[in-house]
Design a protein around this motif. Sequence first.
Motif, PDB file in Angstrom:
ATOM      1  N   GLU A  39    -113.405  30.644 153.731  1.00  0.00           N
ATOM      2  CA  GLU A  39    -114.286  31.220 152.719  1.00  0.00           C
ATOM      3  C   GLU A  39    -115.076  32.334 153.370  1.00  0.00           C
ATOM      4  N   PHE A  41    -118.246  35.153 152.774  1.00  0.00           N
ATOM      5  CA  PHE A  41    -119.453  35.394 151.990  1.00  0.00           C
ATOM      6  C   PHE A  41    -120.033  36.756 152.351  1.00  0.00           C
ATOM      7  N   ARG A  43    -123.735  39.201 151.739  1.00  0.00           N
ATOM      8  CA  ARG A  43    -125.097  39.323 151.224  1.00  0.00           C
ATOM      9  C   ARG A  43    -125.464  40.797 151.222  1.00  0.00           C
ATOM     10  N   ALA A  47    -130.711  41.328 149.239  1.00  0.00           N
ATOM     11  CA  ALA A  47    -130.449  40.180 148.364  1.00  0.00           C
ATOM     12  C   ALA A  47    -130.917  38.898 149.049  1.00  0.00           C
ATOM     13  N   GLN A  49    -129.635  35.784 148.832  1.00  0.00           N
ATOM     14  CA  GLN A  49    -128.615  34.807 149.223  1.00  0.00           C
ATOM     15  C   GLN A  49    -127.228  35.431 149.333  1.00  0.00           C
ATOM     16  N   TYR A  50    -126.355  34.684 150.016  1.00  0.00           N
ATOM     17  CA  TYR A  50    -124.962  35.107 150.183  1.00  0.00           C
ATOM     18  C   TYR A  50    -124.171  34.726 148.940  1.00  0.00           C
ATOM     19  N   GLU A  51    -123.146  35.521 148.630  1.00  0.00           N
ATOM     20  CA  GLU A  51    -122.239  35.250 147.520  1.00  0.00           C
ATOM     21  C   GLU A  51    -120.827  35.102 148.073  1.00  0.00           C
ATOM     22  N   LYS A  52    -120.088  34.104 147.570  1.00  0.00           N
ATOM     23  CA  LYS A  52    -118.705  33.924 148.013  1.00  0.00           C
ATOM     24  C   LYS A  52    -117.859  35.058 147.439  1.00  0.00           C
ATOM     25  N   ILE A  53    -117.104  35.720 148.330  1.00  0.00           N
ATOM     26  CA  ILE A  53    -116.276  36.836 147.876  1.00  0.00           C
ATOM     27  C   ILE A  53    -114.786  36.575 148.053  1.00  0.00           C
ATOM     28  N   HIS A  55    -111.820  33.229 149.010  1.00  0.00           N
ATOM     29  CA  HIS A  55    -111.465  31.864 149.401  1.00  0.00           C
ATOM     30  C   HIS A  55    -109.953  31.846 149.603  1.00  0.00           C
ATOM     31  N   ALA A  65    -113.473  37.103 144.429  1.00  0.00           N
ATOM     32  CA  ALA A  65    -114.478  37.127 143.372  1.00  0.00           C
ATOM     33  C   ALA A  65    -114.353  38.379 142.519  1.00  0.00           C
TER      34      ALA A  65
END
Length: 85
Positions: A39, A41, A43, A47, A49-53, A55, A65
């Motif tokens: 995975e 991530f 940020r 920002a 928090q981190y966002e999953k980009i 997987h 994503a």
Amino acid sequence: LGGCVEVASGTEAVLGSPFRLLCIACKRRSETPAEAESEWFFRPEGAPQYEKILHYSPDEGQWVAPGPFKEKLDWNGSRGTRDLQ
């Protein structure tokens, strides 16, 4: 459980050009039995928090994503094995 990302020093991302992120291999192949998924991530600057980009799993393949990374990220690691390298 976790891993790190290594970007070669002096490497810059250039808009419109490919950019490769490298994973650090922490063990030799076949040293121990292993199963892994990956995975990634991101940020954005400022920002909270981190966002999953991205997987990747051997069973499901690649998921990217929706948004600015769609059509820009591509899994280039091991395929066809549960022990991702």
